[in-house]
Design a protein around this motif. Structure first.
Motif, short mmCIF file in Angstrom:
data_model
loop_
_atom_site.label_atom_id
_atom_site.label_comp_id
_atom_site.label_asym_id
_atom_site.label_seq_id
_atom_site.Cartn_x
_atom_site.Cartn_y
_atom_site.Cartn_z
N TRP A 135 72.40 67.23 63.91
CA TRP A 135 72.39 66.74 62.42
C TRP A 135 72.07 65.37 62.33
N GLY A 136 72.28 64.54 63.35
CA GLY A 136 71.98 63.11 63.22
C GLY A 136 70.38 62.86 63.12
N TYR A 137 69.56 63.71 63.93
CA TYR A 137 68.26 63.58 63.98
C TYR A 137 67.85 64.10 62.49
N ALA A 138 68.40 65.11 61.96
CA ALA A 138 68.12 65.62 60.54
C ALA A 138 68.28 64.58 59.65
N LYS A 139 69.21 63.88 59.71
CA LYS A 139 69.60 62.86 58.97
C LYS A 139 68.89 61.84 58.60
N PHE A 140 68.19 61.50 59.97
CA PHE A 140 67.39 60.34 60.10
C PHE A 140 66.07 60.80 59.36
N GLN A 141 65.61 61.93 59.67
CA GLN A 141 64.56 62.41 58.98
C GLN A 141 64.70 62.28 57.57
N TYR A 142 65.91 63.01 56.93
CA TYR A 142 65.95 62.67 55.43
C TYR A 142 66.03 61.42 54.84
N ARG A 143 66.63 60.42 55.88
CA ARG A 143 66.55 59.16 55.27
C ARG A 143 65.26 58.42 55.18
N ILE A 192 65.90 68.87 52.62
CA ILE A 192 67.29 69.29 53.32
C ILE A 192 66.58 70.20 54.27
N TRP A 193 65.88 71.27 53.60
CA TRP A 193 65.49 72.17 54.43
C TRP A 193 64.50 71.84 55.52
N GLU A 194 63.54 70.89 55.06
CA GLU A 194 62.31 70.43 55.94
C GLU A 194 62.80 69.48 56.83
N SER A 195 64.07 68.73 56.68
CA SER A 195 64.22 67.76 57.65
C SER A 195 65.10 68.46 58.64
N LEU A 196 65.83 69.68 58.34
CA LEU A 196 66.39 70.20 59.56
C LEU A 196 65.39 71.01 60.38
N ASP A 197 64.53 71.55 59.58
CA ASP A 197 63.31 72.20 60.50
C ASP A 197 62.60 71.38 61.58
#
Length: 314
Positions: free
Chosen positions: A277-285, A300-305
């Protein structure tokens, strides 16, 4: 000694420009001067220093964010990544727009529905050849029992028109001989048709005639000893079938032949998905602010992927 050992590492000494590590005596003095004390933490609270007298500015609560938010719930595995079927057409991930005027609030029932979605793609990868072990945070919502689960908490002592949660009848119990014990009289019973039998009758059918004559419960159900036979309610709480009652998500997963477990309380760092989750949130930010929910969902979808299987393994 932990301090001495840590500061004895060559890279640490180089970073801190130390010629040598401190002695044990010096290391003992440091925590004392920094006002550290050995003891047991109270109420699980985290103390970060804002309460000290030499900190003049008081912390102000800050809102989590502005505007609409979207909640994500997903299952990940170091073997399969974010859980989806072989062809990618079925996946466990859901986006949930939490809020009273939106999708409501993510409940145990919503999680159970998602678990059903998650089991399907797992079994698509391993048809009848593997068992999945589903790990969950030890959150109160995850510990919720099914609406018909065994619980003596609000049972009446005598026959009564009574049901458990949401007007749903409680499931059958298990007698000492292993047979099913029905908790309700049949509808054609001459005196108590369709009524709940009551704790007294339930205990008598289990051969606990002396316990059946106890009070329904101790004062405010504050029993002096949780293992004592002090009241009808406590006796039932300690019956094997009541003790064996499992949370709804565990019952659901086990009904499909898989395993469920809970991570220790307050130890999210033991759950590798928190790092995902933390890495995905970093990508989103790193992305520009969004003004539309459709754009937010896409990001959100792209950041999680971007959290691939290799990163999950690490």
């Amino acid at each position: 000694m932990d301090i001495v050992r840590y500061l004895s590492q060559s890279e640490v000494k180089a970073h801190l420009k130390l010629e040598k590590a401190p002695s044990e005596g010096t290391a003992r003095k440091w925590p004392k001067r920094m006002e550290f004390r050995y003891g047991t933490g109270k109420n699980g609270m985290y103390i970060d220093g804002h309460e000290r007298e030499d900190i003049s500015e008081k912390p102000e609560p800050v809102q989590k964010g502005e505007g609409a938010s979207i909640m994500v719930s997903d299952f990940c595995s170091p073997d399969l990544g974010w859980l989806q079927s072989k062809n990618g057409e079925t996946e466990a991930r859901i986006l949930f727009k939490a809020g009273k005027s939106r999708d409501g609030y993510f409940s145990c029932e919503d999680l159970c529905q998602q678990i059903e979605l998650a089991i399907e793609p797992f079994e698509d990868h391993f048809p009848g050849t593997a068992i999945a072990a589903f790990g969950f945070d030890n959150a109160p919502g995850h510990q919720k029992w099914a609406d018909d689960a065994l619980s003596a908490r609000y049972m009446p002592k005598y026959p009564k028109k009574w049901t458990g949660k949401k007007g749903i009848r409680m499931r059958n119990g298990i007698l000492p001989n292993g047979q099913q014990q029905e908790f309700y009289y049949p509808d054609n019973h001459p005196e108590f048709g369709g009524c709940f039998k009551g704790m007294k009758k339930i205990l008598e059918e289990r051969g606990l005639t002396r316990e059946a004559n106890l009070n329904a419960e101790c004062d405010k159900f504050k029993c002096p000893d949780p293992n004592a036979a002090c009241c009808c309610r406590q006796v039932l709480f300690n019956q094997p079938d009541f003790i064996a009652q499992k949370p709804a998500i565990v019952e659901l997963i086990e009904s499909h032949g898989h395993i469920a477990f809970f991570y220790p309380k307050f130890h999210c760092e033991l759950n590798f998905i928190e790092q995902c989750w933390g890495y995905a949130k970093f990508q989103y930010r790193m992305l520009p602010w969004t003004k539309k929910e459709a754009e937010m969902e896409k990001n959100i979808w792209e950041s999680l992927d971007k959290v691939d299987t290799e990163k999950m393994r690490r």
